[in-house]
Design an enzyme around this catalytic site. Structure first.
Site, short mmCIF file in Angstrom:
data_model
loop_
_atom_site.label_atom_id
_atom_site.label_comp_id
_atom_site.label_asym_id
_atom_site.label_seq_id
_atom_site.Cartn_x
_atom_site.Cartn_y
_atom_site.Cartn_z
N ARG A 90 0.62 -1.08 0.02
CA ARG A 90 0.12 0.11 0.06
C ARG A 90 0.60 1.30 0.04
O ARG A 90 0.18 2.68 -0.14
CB ARG A 90 -1.03 0.50 0.87
N ARG A 129 -22.48 -0.09 2.38
CA ARG A 129 -21.43 -0.83 2.82
C ARG A 129 -21.58 -1.02 4.60
O ARG A 129 -22.12 -2.15 5.16
CB ARG A 129 -19.42 -1.12 2.13
N ARG A 135 -19.03 -2.37 8.94
CA ARG A 135 -17.63 -2.27 9.59
C ARG A 135 -16.98 -0.65 9.55
O ARG A 135 -17.96 0.01 9.63
CB ARG A 135 -16.61 -2.42 8.07
P1 ADP Z 1 -10.00 -0.91 2.13
O1 ADP Z 1 -8.96 -0.55 0.76
O2 ADP Z 1 -11.46 -0.67 1.94
O3 ADP Z 1 -10.23 0.75 2.60
P2 ADP Z 1 -9.40 -3.07 3.42
O4 ADP Z 1 -9.68 -4.37 4.23
O5 ADP Z 1 -8.22 -3.30 2.12
O6 ADP Z 1 -10.04 -1.63 3.53
O7 ADP Z 1 -7.71 -2.26 4.24
C1 ADP Z 1 -8.80 -2.25 6.24
C2 ADP Z 1 -7.49 -0.97 7.40
O8 ADP Z 1 -6.43 -1.71 7.35
C3 ADP Z 1 -6.83 0.09 6.48
O9 ADP Z 1 -7.71 1.40 6.26
C4 ADP Z 1 -6.11 -0.02 7.24
O10 ADP Z 1 -5.80 0.83 8.09
C5 ADP Z 1 -5.31 -1.09 7.27
N1 ADP Z 1 -4.45 -1.73 6.11
C6 ADP Z 1 -4.73 -2.72 5.74
N2 ADP Z 1 -4.26 -3.92 4.76
C7 ADP Z 1 -3.06 -2.73 4.42
C8 ADP Z 1 -2.10 -2.27 4.73
N3 ADP Z 1 -1.48 -2.67 3.89
N4 ADP Z 1 -0.57 -1.19 5.06
C9 ADP Z 1 -1.22 -0.47 6.29
N5 ADP Z 1 -2.64 -0.62 6.61
C10 ADP Z 1 -3.22 -1.56 5.57
#
Ligand code: ADP
Length: 192
Positions: A90, A129, A135
């Site tokens: 990310r 959602r 959520r």
């Molecule tokens: P969305 O893409 O809909 O925001 P995710 O389920 O992918 O939902 O992520 C939810 C939260 O989980 C993010 O806002 C972050 O806080 C955390 N998160 C998920 N993946 C990562 C990552 N690769 N690095 C850091 N934080 C992450």
């Protein structure tokens, strides 16, 4: 043939919905860092409690924690033939961490797929959602923060995969089935 794929896209672009079906079709696991954090939070593990501090405000969980979690998950036997990573990497640091952990066993990412939807759709989908799934990070201020984090930290890695010649773009608008068909074509092109 391996299928080591990264599925990218803004929050609400449909990564979670699509990654399971695509992974099943390719015979590899779908690995969602967000889902792993949420599962840990539900079980009140130390990792989940730590991650929640960041997730609840829409920030990224620190790289060190996230990278370690992904490395452990990728070492499990079901990920030997490949994986669909949903929500990781990310930011640029995580791209480097992923390259490094795969290189330890002589592997690399086969391709990245970018699932795109317009910003106004993101907010509409996530608020919808929120009503269905409840959520906690799907409230309007947190959604806005997550979109901001996506543009500032995650979008630059699109350019990185583009420079590597391994980026495939998929239009995330349309029915779940239509998007699945486009995604499958992109995945086939990525691992060809
Ligand atoms: P969305 O893409 O809909 O925001 P995710 O389920 O992918 O939902 O992520 C939810 C939260 O989980 C993010 O806002 C972050 O806080 C955390 N998160 C998920 N993946 C990562 C990552 N690769 N690095 C850091 N934080 C992450």
């Amino acid at each position: 043939m391996s299928a080591r794929l990264v599925l990218m896209g803004p929050p609400g672009s449909g990564k979670g919905t699509q990654s399971a079906g695509l992974a099943a079709a390719l015979g590899v696991p779908a690995i969602s860092t967000g889902a792993i954090f949420r599962d840990n939070l539900a079980r009140k593990t130390e990792l989940g409690i730590e991650a929640e501090r960041y997730m609840s405000v829409g920030d990224l969980v620190p790289d060190e924690l996230t990278d370690r979690l992904v490395e452990a998950r990728l070492a499990e036997p079901d990920a030997a033939p490949g994986f669909i990573l949903d929500g990781y990497p990310r930011n640029m640091e995580q791209v480097k961490a992923l390259d490094t952990m795969l290189a330890k066993t002589g592997k690399s990412v086969d391709g990245a797929i970018l699932l795109s939807i317009p910003d106004d759709q993101i907010v509409a989908r996530l608020l919808h959602r929120a009503q269905i799934e409840g959520r906690e990070d799907d409230t309007e201020p947190v959604i806005r923060e997550r979109i901001g984090v996506y543009h500032s930290k995650t979008e630059p890695i699109v350019g990185e995969f583009e420079r590597r010649g391994s980026l495939h773009r998929v239009d995330g608008m349309g029915s779940v089935e239509d998007v699945a068909v486009r995604l499958r074509a992109a995945a086939d092109a990525a691992i060809a």
